[in-house]
Write an enzyme that holds these catalytic residues in place. Structure first.
Site, PDB file in Angstrom:
ATOM      1  N   ARG A  37       0.529  -1.650  -0.226  1.00  0.00           N
ATOM      2  CA  ARG A  37       0.340   0.152  -0.132  1.00  0.00           C
ATOM      3  C   ARG A  37       1.058   0.919   0.020  1.00  0.00           C
ATOM      4  O   ARG A  37       0.431   2.318  -0.469  1.00  0.00           O
ATOM      5  CB  ARG A  37      -1.070   0.306   1.301  1.00  0.00           C
ATOM      6  N   ASP A 142     -11.969  14.411  14.333  1.00  0.00           N
ATOM      7  CA  ASP A 142     -11.104  13.164  14.156  1.00  0.00           C
ATOM      8  C   ASP A 142      -9.770  13.718  13.490  1.00  0.00           C
ATOM      9  O   ASP A 142      -9.558  14.584  13.352  1.00  0.00           O
ATOM     10  CB  ASP A 142     -12.324  12.550  12.080  1.00  0.00           C
TER      11      ASP A 142
HETATM   12  C1  LIG Z   1     -13.464   3.152  11.672  1.00  0.00           C
HETATM   13  S1  LIG Z   1     -13.571   4.988  11.908  1.00  0.00           S
HETATM   14  C2  LIG Z   1     -15.253   4.820  12.893  1.00  0.00           C
HETATM   15  C3  LIG Z   1     -16.002   5.867  12.620  1.00  0.00           C
HETATM   16  C4  LIG Z   1     -17.358   6.241  14.275  1.00  0.00           C
HETATM   17  N1  LIG Z   1     -17.512   6.397  15.448  1.00  0.00           N
HETATM   18  C5  LIG Z   1     -18.409   4.460  13.873  1.00  0.00           C
HETATM   19  O1  LIG Z   1     -17.867   4.294  15.100  1.00  0.00           O
HETATM   20  O2  LIG Z   1     -18.867   4.016  12.937  1.00  0.00           O
HETATM   21  C6  LIG Z   1     -11.789   5.172  12.522  1.00  0.00           C
HETATM   22  C7  LIG Z   1     -12.090   7.174  12.715  1.00  0.00           C
HETATM   23  O3  LIG Z   1     -11.326   6.619  13.493  1.00  0.00           O
HETATM   24  C8  LIG Z   1     -10.105   8.148  13.000  1.00  0.00           C
HETATM   25  N2  LIG Z   1      -8.762   7.827  13.768  1.00  0.00           N
HETATM   26  C9  LIG Z   1      -7.444   7.343  14.172  1.00  0.00           C
HETATM   27  N3  LIG Z   1      -6.841   7.802  14.550  1.00  0.00           N
HETATM   28  C10 LIG Z   1      -7.107   8.640  15.370  1.00  0.00           C
HETATM   29  C11 LIG Z   1      -6.708   9.157  16.559  1.00  0.00           C
HETATM   30  N4  LIG Z   1      -4.871   9.367  17.088  1.00  0.00           N
HETATM   31  N5  LIG Z   1      -7.319  10.630  16.775  1.00  0.00           N
HETATM   32  C12 LIG Z   1      -8.161  10.545  15.907  1.00  0.00           C
HETATM   33  N6  LIG Z   1      -8.923   9.839  15.083  1.00  0.00           N
HETATM   34  C13 LIG Z   1      -8.106   8.817  14.738  1.00  0.00           C
HETATM   35  C14 LIG Z   1      -9.785   7.481  11.885  1.00  0.00           C
HETATM   36  O4  LIG Z   1      -9.554   8.444  10.664  1.00  0.00           O
HETATM   37  C15 LIG Z   1     -11.118   6.389  11.393  1.00  0.00           C
HETATM   38  O5  LIG Z   1     -12.094   8.061  10.480  1.00  0.00           O
END
Ligand SMILES: C[S@@+](CC[C@H](N)C(=O)[O-])C[C@H]1O[C@@H](n2cnc3c(N)ncnc32)[C@H](O)[C@@H]1O
Length: 272
Positions: A37, A142
């Site tokens: 990737r 996010d």
């Molecule tokens: C699978 S999504 C979850 C979305 C929503 N909370 C749900 O449960 O449907 C995970 C999100 O966490 C964000 N993320 C990952 N690491 C993070 C961090 N250190 N701080 C803030 N957001 C983060 C990613 O960018 C992604 O958009």
């Protein structure tokens, strides 16, 4: 032509860098997947070696590139009314307790493309008799500026909305016209209580002044190790009101994590 192999040292450096920056851990068995990737990303950027790319993300342009890097290793998958029990709990158990002050503060802390915070907003509006009299605020954050831009636009393809109750769609979405007829936009009256901003959950402190009633942190902690999860939930605790709630994802648990919360039911925790 770039060298397609990533050395063990480079791979370890990537692991360490990602862990420091965003708290995500991935193990040695992901090496081939990550290398392929990343290789694609290197070609897009015209960068020849992994080492050069590492220097690039560590440099000034790094914070923006971090979003692209994250997109390669984690998922932004989400849905409206995903894990609906939390929204029922919010409507049935939490909102009635706030009826005297008519003020609600909620943080969707890994909001991805916005489905979760907008679902919270819809639940708030539909969950009280006289929503105009209430003071609702939803902070949606996010780490990825790419998903945040999508969230702030509030425009979704019709298939994302297809499984929703038609009454909810009528109350909270506008259907596009003409060449936008395959899209729905969240109504401004629903969206106006939601604010978007980039917040990295690894930050020591969060830009939140008013104590919160609920923190949603769903389907992101699964990427963090126990120590990082523990640090994070202790931080959430500080920003919650006494009696405030933490909701986590269905495949997540704080059972093996050091935390200060009372356990309420699976995926629901409460500050004393
Ligand atoms: C699978 S999504 C979850 C979305 C929503 N909370 C749900 O449960 O449907 C995970 C999100 O966490 C964000 N993320 C990952 N690491 C993070 C961090 N250190 N701080 C803030 N957001 C983060 C990613 O960018 C992604 O958009």
């Amino acid at each position: 032509m770039m060298n397609a192999t990533i050395s063990d040292t480079e791979y370890t450096q990537f692991q360490e860098f990602i862990y420091e920056q965003v708290g995500i851990t991935f193990t040695g068995d992901k090496k081939i997947l990550i290398a392929s990737r990343l290789g694609k990303r290197l070609r897009e950027l015209g960068i020849d070696t992994y080492q050069e790319y590492l220097d690039y993300v560590r440099g000034e342009a790094g914070q923006e590139e971090l979003t692209n890097l994250l997109d390669l290793i984690s998922t932004n998958k989400t849905d409206f009314f995903r894990e609906p029990g939390h929204f029922d709990f919010l409507r049935d158990k939490i909102l009635p307790t706030l009826a005297d002050i008519q003020q609600v503060r909620i943080w969707s802390s890994a909001s991805s493309s916005g489905e979760e915070p907008y679902t919270i907003a819809m639940t708030l509006y539909d969950g009280v008799a006289n929503p105009k009299q209430w003071d609702f605020r939803v902070l949606a954050s996010d780490i990825s500026t790419r998903v945040l831009a999508k969230a702030a636009a509030g425009i979704y393809e019709d298939e994302r909305v297809a499984s929703l109750d038609p009454d909810i769609v009528r109350r909270h979405f506008l259907k596009g016209k003409g060449d936008r007829s395959n899209f729905y936009k969240v109504k401004p009256t629903t969206a106006e209580i939601v604010r978007f901003r980039r917040i990295n959950l690894m930050d020591d402190a969060f830009p939140i002044k008013t104590p919160l009633d609920v923190v949603f942190c769903r389907n992101v902690m699964i990427y963090f190790d126990r120590e990082t999860q523990s640090r994070l939930v202790h931080k959430f605790y500080r920003y919650l009101k006494p009696g405030g709630y933490l909701f986590i994802g269905h495949s997540e648990s704080l059972q093996w994590v050091d935390h200060p919360f009372d356990y309420v039911q699976p995926t629901v925790y409460r500050k004393q």
